[in-house]
Design a protein around this motif. Sequence first.
Motif, PDB file in Angstrom:
ATOM      1  N   GLU A  95      87.351   7.996  38.028  1.00 29.18           N
ATOM      2  CA  GLU A  95      87.933   6.699  37.701  1.00 29.18           C
ATOM      3  C   GLU A  95      88.424   6.657  36.262  1.00 29.18           C
ATOM      4  OE1 GLU A  95      88.447   4.169  39.639  1.00 29.18           O
ATOM      5  OE2 GLU A  95      87.372   4.815  41.427  1.00 29.18           O
ATOM      6  N   ASN A  96      87.581   7.116  35.351  1.00 25.47           N
ATOM      7  CA  ASN A  96      87.898   6.961  33.936  1.00 25.47           C
ATOM      8  C   ASN A  96      87.225   8.062  33.115  1.00 25.47           C
ATOM      9  OD1 ASN A  96      88.386   6.086  31.369  1.00 25.47           O
ATOM     10  ND2 ASN A  96      87.862   3.944  31.772  1.00 25.47           N
TER      11      ASN A  96
ATOM     12  N   ARG B 242      81.188   9.546  40.416  1.00 25.20           N
ATOM     13  CA  ARG B 242      82.100   8.465  40.805  1.00 25.20           C
ATOM     14  C   ARG B 242      82.904   7.988  39.607  1.00 25.20           C
ATOM     15  NH1 ARG B 242      78.999   3.792  43.083  1.00 25.20           N
ATOM     16  NH2 ARG B 242      77.127   4.801  42.298  1.00 25.20           N
ATOM     17  N   ALA B 243      82.240   7.930  38.439  1.00 28.11           N
ATOM     18  CA  ALA B 243      82.922   7.468  37.237  1.00 28.11           C
ATOM     19  C   ALA B 243      83.969   8.480  36.768  1.00 28.11           C
ATOM     20  CB  ALA B 243      81.907   7.221  36.135  1.00 28.11           C
TER      21      ALA B 243
ATOM     22  N   GLY C 151      88.059   9.290  30.399  1.00 32.00           N
ATOM     23  CA  GLY C 151      88.049   8.966  28.970  1.00 32.00           C
ATOM     24  C   GLY C 151      86.786   8.223  28.575  1.00 32.00           C
ATOM     25  N   ALA C 152      86.299   7.369  29.466  1.00 31.19           N
ATOM     26  CA  ALA C 152      85.091   6.607  29.179  1.00 31.19           C
ATOM     27  C   ALA C 152      83.894   7.536  29.066  1.00 31.19           C
ATOM     28  CB  ALA C 152      84.855   5.574  30.274  1.00 31.19           C
ATOM     29  N   LEU C 153      83.812   8.504  29.970  1.00 33.06           N
ATOM     30  CA  LEU C 153      82.693   9.444  29.931  1.00 33.06           C
ATOM     31  C   LEU C 153      82.784  10.316  28.692  1.00 33.06           C
ATOM     32  CD1 LEU C 153      82.326  10.575  33.638  1.00 33.06           C
ATOM     33  CD2 LEU C 153      81.252   8.699  32.447  1.00 33.06           C
ATOM     34  N   ASP C 154      83.988  10.729  28.365  1.00 34.41           N
ATOM     35  CA  ASP C 154      84.170  11.592  27.206  1.00 34.41           C
ATOM     36  C   ASP C 154      83.769  10.853  25.938  1.00 34.41           C
ATOM     37  OD1 ASP C 154      84.905  13.980  25.971  1.00 34.41           O
ATOM     38  OD2 ASP C 154      86.849  13.159  25.423  1.00 34.41           O
ATOM     39  N   ALA C 155      84.181   9.595  25.833  1.00 37.40           N
ATOM     40  CA  ALA C 155      83.853   8.816  24.646  1.00 37.40           C
ATOM     41  C   ALA C 155      82.351   8.631  24.522  1.00 37.40           C
ATOM     42  CB  ALA C 155      84.547   7.458  24.698  1.00 37.40           C
ATOM     43  N   ALA C 156      81.648   8.710  25.655  1.00 34.37           N
ATOM     44  CA  ALA C 156      80.198   8.557  25.621  1.00 34.37           C
ATOM     45  C   ALA C 156      79.513   9.907  25.450  1.00 34.37           C
ATOM     46  CB  ALA C 156      79.718   7.888  26.898  1.00 34.37           C
ATOM     47  N   GLY C 157      80.291  10.924  25.176  1.00 36.30           N
ATOM     48  CA  GLY C 157      79.709  12.211  24.858  1.00 36.30           C
ATOM     49  C   GLY C 157      79.382  13.083  26.050  1.00 36.30           C
ATOM     50  N   MET C 158      79.977  12.786  27.211  1.00 30.60           N
ATOM     51  CA  MET C 158      79.689  13.640  28.364  1.00 30.60           C
ATOM     52  C   MET C 158      80.752  14.720  28.507  1.00 30.60           C
ATOM     53  SD  MET C 158      78.374  10.968  31.128  1.00 30.60           S
ATOM     54  CE  MET C 158      77.281   9.669  30.626  1.00 30.60           C
TER      55      MET C 158
ATOM     56  N   ARG D 162      91.983  14.867  25.643  1.00 33.09           N
ATOM     57  CA  ARG D 162      91.322  13.934  24.748  1.00 33.09           C
ATOM     58  C   ARG D 162      92.251  13.389  23.666  1.00 33.09           C
ATOM     59  NH1 ARG D 162      86.428  16.497  21.996  1.00 33.09           N
ATOM     60  NH2 ARG D 162      85.349  16.172  23.962  1.00 33.09           N
TER      61      ARG D 162
END
Lengths: 310, 520
Positions: A172-173, A168-169, A175-182, A307
């Motif tokens: 939506e975003n 779901r995330a 970039g947020a997941l990428d920044a958290a290393g996913m 990214r």
Amino acid sequence: MDWIVSVVAATIGYAAPVLYASLGEIISERAGVLNLGLEGVMLIGAVTGYITAVESGSLALAILATMLAGMLTGLVYAVLTVTLQTNQVVSGLALVTVGTGLSGFFGKPYTAVTGLEGFKNLAIPGLSQIPVLGPMLFKQNVMVYALYILVPLIYVFLYKTRPGLKLRALGENPGALDAAGMNVFGMRYLYVILGNAIVALGGAYFTLAYIPGWQDSITAGKGWIAAALVIFSSWNPAMATVGALIFGGVEVLGLRLQVLFPNIGIPTYFISMLPYVATVLVLILSTGSFRKHRKPGPAALGAFYDREAR
Amino acid sequence: MTQPILEMRGITKRFPGVVANDHVDLTLYPGEIHALLGENGAGKSTLMNVLTGIYAPNEGHIRFKGQPVDLKSPKSAVDLGIGMVHQHFKLIEPLTVAENVFLYSGRCKAMLNTRDMNQCIKECSENLNLKVDPNAKIWQLSVGEQQRVEIIKLLFCGAELMILDEPTAVLTPQETVELFKTLRKMADQGKSVLFITHKLYEVMTFADRITVLRNGRSVDHMLTKDTTRQKLTNLMVGRDVLKVVPERDTAKSTREVLRLENICAMCDKGVPALNGLSLTIYGGEILGIAGVAGNGQRELSEVIAGLRRVTGGKMFLNGKEVTNLSSRDSIKKGIAFVPEDRMGMGLVANLDMVDNAMLRDYDVPPINRKGILNKKEAIRRTESFVKAHDIKNAGIKKPVRLMSGGNLQKLLIAREIHGNPDVVVAAYPVHGLDIGATETIHKVLMEQRARGAAILLISEDLEELFELSDRVAALYEGEVMGIIPIEKVTEEMYTRVGSLMLGDREESAAKEQTGGMAEA
């Protein structure tokens, strides 16, 4: 009463292929990848399933082949839209053309091949004896029963599990997941491929379960209906089921009315048009601009993720 | 001294046309709050993006806890325990607080259990004084609360080095104090906190050590107790900062330029935002608008600029009625508008500087030559803007989204004042800008004032308003509560304007000398 039971039972049958396609597309769009090529993927699934069933005589193998074909299509689509970052709308439309062409080409020798058994309606012992509901729900074919499992499964996955939360995330975003290393790219590949496998099953429903056989463009626009239902459903598998049933119901009623009133004087073309008109109406009513609290859908839908983009 | 948790040496990152980081060094120790200070465009965000694995550096190496590390991707940074609260929060709006936190935390099993998740977050937030409702959806939260969610998120990911990019830009003074209390608590527990800022006050008050960046280079680092505000300013800007505001002539102009009479207008939600507002602005003066955000400032500026229809009242320009002008006509009649949303409303991100520079006058000669755009003229004009205001850019043919906030604002204001408008409406013109850019923008406004333009300056910063304005009007719920002439700035003026901003009319304000400022 019997008439109602038979209409509802038929409705479920008509709703099934559209629902498969909607579910697959919900998964893909939740990941942020728009795939308007549902019609093409369904056709590829339809022809693959039919050819495999005819050649091997095994329906299980046919289903497996259908899903593989869907996954392959999904892989190609993911390479295009996730890695090469092509425009998703255009790529989706291209996929329709490719799917129509490929299925027509490979299906041509099989147009005249008939006699395939296909998935027959199976009454489930016990459950089908329940008055009214039994004959409605539990005298269907295996592909319908699979949906009884698939819909709740996808629902629970999306809303009750951590991988589902990530999915779901993702739309939506990213970039947020990428920044958290996913691994945004890996997840997108996974869900596009998985989604397309399910979409392809919707196509195979026509050639293996509905009326076994192949003809050009056998899905008759159901992929487009499914794409619309995804929006109607607010990307929720339960609501997609409701939408698919409405569509199926109108289609069945149209056919039944033709039988009941053969001399009604309305050209059959108009009656065949009904389900599509109904879909457009439902879409307007459920998502039109006058609705105050409409859901806009995954925020990053249709946008590729880069990214280092500034 | 203890072993550093982080050593960055000789970090260089180049973008097409720009060297964002040029051999930057940064050292961080456990248990400290470290400030990374620098103007916009000094390379702070780039350096942090390198540290969090988002950008790959072209040169340099990084040691974490004494070990050389290769931060290939955000994942490697997260695995090491480097976490960042970005300036634009990386939260997922339709999800709840708990879902946002557990999205990243490996502490939770595959199936989500809302009650357990909420309990975990409650414990953590009570522990560190980070109040937030775990069940709330992100879009329902205030910016301050969202920031707390970001911090909780980092803690749950096991971050040992926490980076905060301009954390106070969106906070009220009270929230800022609370935030640093929490950060101090975490530092006391052995974590390292690195915050990026260009606000000297925060650095001097909250940081243990400071690294200063300028033009992509690290120019100095020191302990906070060994330095002063003045020294830091000079390091940041690279020269002595002059007091920008010139002595103002006290001779008051009486030439009325813009008059609003009982203006009423709706906000976007269809609720009245301006309720019978009346104002007069004279030529050669700056009228400051004070007020808590959301009391009609936006609507007021848009009404004057012709972007919002009035539902009642009249507007006069140089004595002639001009109520409900179209935006095109308002430009033709000489009303310049520097909107608060400079990238959304003022400039087009994907167009280049030249195109943006001619947006205001594209349909009048000499840019419009019989229906054909005169690009040569536009380029010439853009170059004159760049020269006049020292606008840093990667090329005038590059999309403006590549430019920093200060340079964008310079370009925007240069465009708006071109052609010597009678009225200049500037909404929060220096919001988020660094010292250098702020200086330029203020200088431009004062020049326009000297030229005789009538200027409406909207700001949340009373200090700025008092410094620049001839008069300050306080706005409250779409009405002017009172207008105060500014001759000498005293403590009492803050109190007066403060209580006006809270809705006490001028008559009562004199009687009730409450601490309006603190609450505003």
